[in-house]
Design a protein around this motif. Structure first.
Motif, mmCIF file in Angstrom:
data_model
loop_
_atom_site.group_PDB
_atom_site.id
_atom_site.type_symbol
_atom_site.label_atom_id
_atom_site.label_comp_id
_atom_site.label_asym_id
_atom_site.label_seq_id
_atom_site.Cartn_x
_atom_site.Cartn_y
_atom_site.Cartn_z
ATOM 1 N N LEU A 118 0.817 -1.210 0.000
ATOM 2 C CA LEU A 118 0.000 0.000 0.000
ATOM 3 C C LEU A 118 0.850 1.259 0.000
ATOM 4 O O LEU A 118 0.528 2.258 -0.646
ATOM 5 C CB LEU A 118 -0.959 -0.011 1.192
ATOM 6 C CG LEU A 118 -2.090 1.006 1.186
ATOM 7 C CD1 LEU A 118 -2.960 0.836 -0.056
ATOM 8 C CD2 LEU A 118 -2.934 0.873 2.452
ATOM 9 N N GLN A 121 1.938 1.946 -3.466
ATOM 10 C CA GLN A 121 0.841 2.505 -4.242
ATOM 11 C C GLN A 121 0.617 3.973 -3.890
ATOM 12 O O GLN A 121 0.356 4.801 -4.766
ATOM 13 C CB GLN A 121 -0.437 1.716 -3.995
ATOM 14 C CG GLN A 121 -0.446 0.335 -4.622
ATOM 15 C CD GLN A 121 -1.801 -0.326 -4.523
ATOM 16 O OE1 GLN A 121 -2.671 0.110 -3.766
ATOM 17 N NE2 GLN A 121 -2.002 -1.386 -5.288
ATOM 18 N N THR A 233 -6.696 4.199 -2.195
ATOM 19 C CA THR A 233 -5.430 4.150 -2.933
ATOM 20 C C THR A 233 -5.405 3.052 -3.994
ATOM 21 O O THR A 233 -4.977 3.308 -5.129
ATOM 22 C CB THR A 233 -4.246 3.999 -1.964
ATOM 23 O OG1 THR A 233 -4.155 5.187 -1.153
ATOM 24 C CG2 THR A 233 -2.933 3.831 -2.715
ATOM 25 N N PRO A 234 -5.864 1.817 -3.710
ATOM 26 C CA PRO A 234 -5.892 0.810 -4.788
ATOM 27 C C PRO A 234 -6.771 1.216 -5.969
ATOM 28 O O PRO A 234 -6.457 0.885 -7.126
ATOM 29 C CB PRO A 234 -6.436 -0.441 -4.088
ATOM 30 C CG PRO A 234 -6.089 -0.249 -2.649
ATOM 31 C CD PRO A 234 -6.235 1.218 -2.411
#
Length: 352
Positions: A118, A121, A233-234
């Motif tokens: 994460l 990302q 975020t993804p």
């Protein structure tokens, strides 16, 4: 509900009489006197309704909210990092380029070891601006849970539009915006939501929020949706990698186009609007502004978008509370408006 004092009801009675006599100048002046006394008057089938004036500015309608010249100028001049990465030099080749970029990112993701980094990302999407758009049409407790989860788990700005202060939800929004002015921008209108018998439709209100936004990525989020971690975020990473939109839940149509089935992660035909991130510029061109109710309007938006729609491979930390917009509206209204929206979906499916 507080009862209006006698002098306020007398003003409202005089205004009602003036309207019946088509003396609209007098009626407008009396409305202003009523507001100066701390009350709002709303016309109704049996005369009028008086409510306590809320502690915030209300625009008369969604349409009346101005989109600032600053926002419009930013829209014209802003260099979009997403477009720079996800679009080819030849505009006619947008979809091919987006597909190739997305396929390449899938191959890379499969080489990743356990889970998704994460932090990586976040670094890779740090140049992408993100806003969460919330439509507030009741259920203040849901609003508080939703907003607090976005504030806790993400750095996204929140843009919220209150329709008519239903059940005090507009007041709850005002309190949240007062506590977090650096993160929350709020607009309030006196216009009631369509499902409440008003004239504020879901599509027009959502489109207004997008026009008030200046972020690269706009996240459609229902107030019944709660984040339990950074689920944004993804979605943003998927968009930067070439998708036009990414969401928590995706669906694909069945053989006869009358039902939709939940889709596995990856490319999907449509995304559900519980939590859906989209390139804002693309969404503005595709948004179903005539939709008066939310149900099936997300399918219509999905089908109108040009480019890949995806659900990330990793499980997103999201939970769904009771969706009042479905369960707590009239069944007759729900089915009528859902069918109205789905007629548009069918036309799009059969022409594609």
């Amino acid at each position: 509900m507080s009862e209006a004092p006698r002098h306020v009801t007398e003003l409202a009675d005089r205004r009602l009489k003036a309207r019946a006599e088509r003396d609209y100048a007098t009626a407008d002046a009396l409305r202003q006197e009523i507001e100066q006394a701390g009350w709002l008057v709303r016309d109704s089938a049996d005369g009028y309704q008086l409510t306590v004036k809320p502690p915030f500015e209300q625009w008369p309608s969604v349409r009346s909210i101005p989109v600032s010249a600053v926002t419009e100028e930013a829209e014209r001049k802003r260099l979009d990092p997403i477009d720079d990465l996800a679009q080819a030099a030849d505009p006619s080749d947008d979809m091919v380029h987006a597909q190739r970029t997305w396929d390449a990112s899938l191959a890379t993701n499969r080489l990743d070891t356990a889970g998704v980094d994460l932090e990586r990302q976040r670094f890779e999407t740090s140049d992408v601006t993100v806003s969460v758009g919330l439509l507030v049409d009741g259920w203040a407790d849901d609003l508080r849970r939703c907003v607090e989860s976005v504030l806790q788990h993400t750095g996204a700005a929140i843009l919220a539009l209150d329709l008519g202060n239903v059940h005090g939800a507009g007041e709850a929004l005002h309190e949240l915006a007062e506590r977090h002015p650096e993160r929350i921008s709020a607009w309030h209108v006196a216009e009631q939501p369509h499902w409440q018998g008003g004239t504020a439709g879901w599509g027009a209100a959502r489109a207004k929020l997008m026009r008030l936004d200046s972020a690269d990525v706009h996240v459609l989020m229902e107030t019944s949706t709660v984040l339990e971690g950074d689920a944004l975020t993804p979605l943003v990473k998927a968009i930067k990698d070439g998708a036009v939109a990414a969401g928590w839940k995706g669906v694909n149509p069945g053989r006869d186009d009358t039902e939709w089935n939940e889709a596995p992660p990856g490319r999907v035909r449509a995304l559900l609007g519980y939590l859906m991130a989209v390139r804002r510029g693309a969404a503005l061109k595709a948004f179903p502004e005539k939709a008066r109710y939310y149900r099936n309007a997300d399918l219509e938006l999905s089908l109108a978008l040009e480019g890949p729609l995806v659900v990330p491979e990793e499980r997103l930390p999201v939970r769904q509370e009771r969706h009042h917009g479905y369960h707590d509206v009239s069944a007759e209204y729900r089915e009528r408006e859902a069918r109205r929206n789905y007629d548009g979906v069918l036309r799009m499916l059969r022409s594609s």
